[in-house]
Scaffold this motif. Structure first.
Motif, PDB file in Angstrom:
ATOM      1  N   VAL A   1      -3.275   4.058  -2.026  1.00 24.48           N
ATOM      2  CA  VAL A   1      -3.242   3.231  -3.230  1.00 24.48           C
ATOM      3  C   VAL A   1      -2.791   1.832  -2.848  1.00 24.48           C
ATOM      4  N   THR A   2      -3.542   0.831  -3.224  1.00 29.00           N
ATOM      5  CA  THR A   2      -3.209  -0.555  -2.900  1.00 29.00           C
ATOM      6  C   THR A   2      -2.504  -1.208  -4.076  1.00 29.00           C
TER       7      THR A   2
ATOM      8  N   ALA B   1       0.853  -1.197   0.000  1.00 30.08           N
ATOM      9  CA  ALA B   1       0.000   0.000   0.000  1.00 30.08           C
ATOM     10  C   ALA B   1       0.882   1.238   0.000  1.00 30.08           C
ATOM     11  N   ILE B   2       0.362   2.316  -0.598  1.00 34.14           N
ATOM     12  CA  ILE B   2       1.086   3.588  -0.738  1.00 34.14           C
ATOM     13  C   ILE B   2       0.181   4.709  -0.236  1.00 34.14           C
ATOM     14  N   GLY B   3       0.707   5.580   0.621  1.00 34.56           N
ATOM     15  CA  GLY B   3      -0.041   6.744   1.073  1.00 34.56           C
ATOM     16  C   GLY B   3       0.224   7.936   0.164  1.00 34.56           C
ATOM     17  N   LEU B   4      -0.844   8.627  -0.259  1.00 35.46           N
ATOM     18  CA  LEU B   4      -0.689   9.817  -1.096  1.00 35.46           C
ATOM     19  C   LEU B   4      -0.618  11.066  -0.222  1.00 35.46           C
ATOM     20  N   ASN B   5       0.157  12.039  -0.677  1.00 34.86           N
ATOM     21  CA  ASN B   5       0.339  13.278   0.069  1.00 34.86           C
ATOM     22  C   ASN B   5       0.275  14.480  -0.860  1.00 34.86           C
TER      23      ASN B   5
ATOM     24  N   THR C   1      -9.598   4.311  -1.073  1.00 35.61           N
ATOM     25  CA  THR C   1      -8.473   3.589  -1.654  1.00 35.61           C
ATOM     26  C   THR C   1      -8.664   3.454  -3.162  1.00 35.61           C
ATOM     27  N   PHE C   2      -7.527   3.369  -3.868  1.00 33.37           N
ATOM     28  CA  PHE C   2      -7.512   3.140  -5.310  1.00 33.37           C
ATOM     29  C   PHE C   2      -6.513   2.024  -5.600  1.00 33.37           C
ATOM     30  N   PRO C   3      -6.753   1.213  -6.622  1.00 35.93           N
ATOM     31  CA  PRO C   3      -5.725   0.253  -7.033  1.00 35.93           C
ATOM     32  C   PRO C   3      -4.570   0.982  -7.718  1.00 35.93           C
TER      33      PRO C   3
END
Length: 329
Positions: free
Chosen positions: A327-328, A37-41, A303-305
């Protein structure tokens, strides 16, 4: 072949491209992570559009926050091993590393082991928000029990983290939001008070809440003309911490307020904490302890793929979220 996100020109979300890229073995002091998983900023949107504090170097990578499983460790790395569940703390430049990928390299000092109970999505949503709030409110401002802190843009992931960090030390978090539409959610997230700045007199409301003294700390990511009102709502010898510039207009320095009440106006970047080994260790401990106790809990908005990274950035820029976009992979 592993995938990662790159862009070759500044612009809107459409400049982002998913490409195949060989990811080398980790060098000394690095780990390689299979990302879950990725965190957006917000900073990533600014970097992509050329409005961040550093300019992109093409082909440019993005991302400073991810969670996953250690795949390999480089020479000299201690305390981490393949198979460990970890998260990446933003403690490096976009010029050096990028977390938008399914296999990435990261500096070992920026990696934290995860509690078993923390899921991938939550783990990717933690570090930018909580370390920023800890560094500004606790390490820099010394916020303590009974003190009032104003939190503009309170529905952002950092704003929500600031509410929880303030509550953890017994302070009084006052959430600021443009309209009352998000007021109930902000109260649910722990705000002691909510002020809709487009519907109420900010200075008068803060005066009412504080018994006329004003807020000891202001934690502002917005700037712009509204900064003068924040200064007017700050207590004598209070501190205004500016950690963002969401309003592109000029930010006035209200000299009369600053001089008349001995205010401190202080810029803050999270890297003040993450580039100092002792502060980084203290921040990790504060966040992990808070997660374990339940005092700190990230709120995931959506969440988004990975394949929808462009759509995820469009959603980020729409400014409608309350909490973190993840983002997963």
């Amino acid at each position: 072949m592993p995938r990662r996100v790159e862009f070759n020109q500044i612009g809107g979300p459409e400049v982002l491209r998913i490409v195949e890229a060989e990811i080398p073995e980790p060098a000394a002091g690095e780990v390689r992570i299979a990302v879950k998983a990725i965190g957006l900023n917000r900073a990533e949107s600014m970097y992509r559009t050329g409005t961040y504090i550093i300019d992109p170097v093409f082909p440019a990578r993005l991302g400073s926050e991810a969670a996953g499983i250690v795949d390999a460790v480089g020479p000299g790395v201690e305390g981490l091993a393949p198979g460990d569940r970890v998260a990446v703390v933003p403690a490096f430049s976009y010029h050096d590393y990028g977390m938008y990928g399914d296999l990435v390299l990261a500096p070992a000092r920026a990696v934290a082991k995860l509690p078993d109970a923390l899921g991938w999505t939550d783990a990717a949503a933690v570090w930018m928000a909580y370390v920023t709030a800890w560094g500004a409110l606790i390490d820099t401002a010394g916020l303590g029990a009974g003190e009032t802190v104003l939190i503009p843009a309170a529905s952002s992931s950092v704003g929500l983290a600031a509410i929880q960090v303030a509550n953890r030390v017994g302070a009084v978090p006052v959430a600021l939001t443009r309209t009352s539409a998000k007021a109930s959610v902000l109260r649910e997230q722990g705000a002691a008070h909510v002020i809709a700045t487009g519907e109420a007199d900010l200075v008068a409301e803060v005066g009412r809440i504080t018994g006329g003294t004003g807020a000891r700390v202001v934690f502002d990511p917005v700037g712009g003309p509204g900064f003068a009102r924040l200064a007017a709502a700050t207590a004598t010898r209070g501190m205004l911490i500016v950690y963002g510039a969401l309003d592109p207009r000029e930010t006035p320095l209200p000299v009369g307020q600053v001089l008349g009440r001995s205010l401190t106006v202080r810029g803050y970047l999270m890297y003040e904490a993450t580039q100092d080994d002792a502060k980084l260790a203290a921040a990790k401990a504060f966040v992990l302890d808070g997660l374990a106790s339940g005092a700190l809990r990230p709120r995931i908005d959506r969440t988004f793929p990975f394949e929808q990274i462009v759509e995820a950035h469009r959603y980020l820029e729409a400014n409608g979220q309350v909490g973190k976009i993840v983002v997963t992979v």
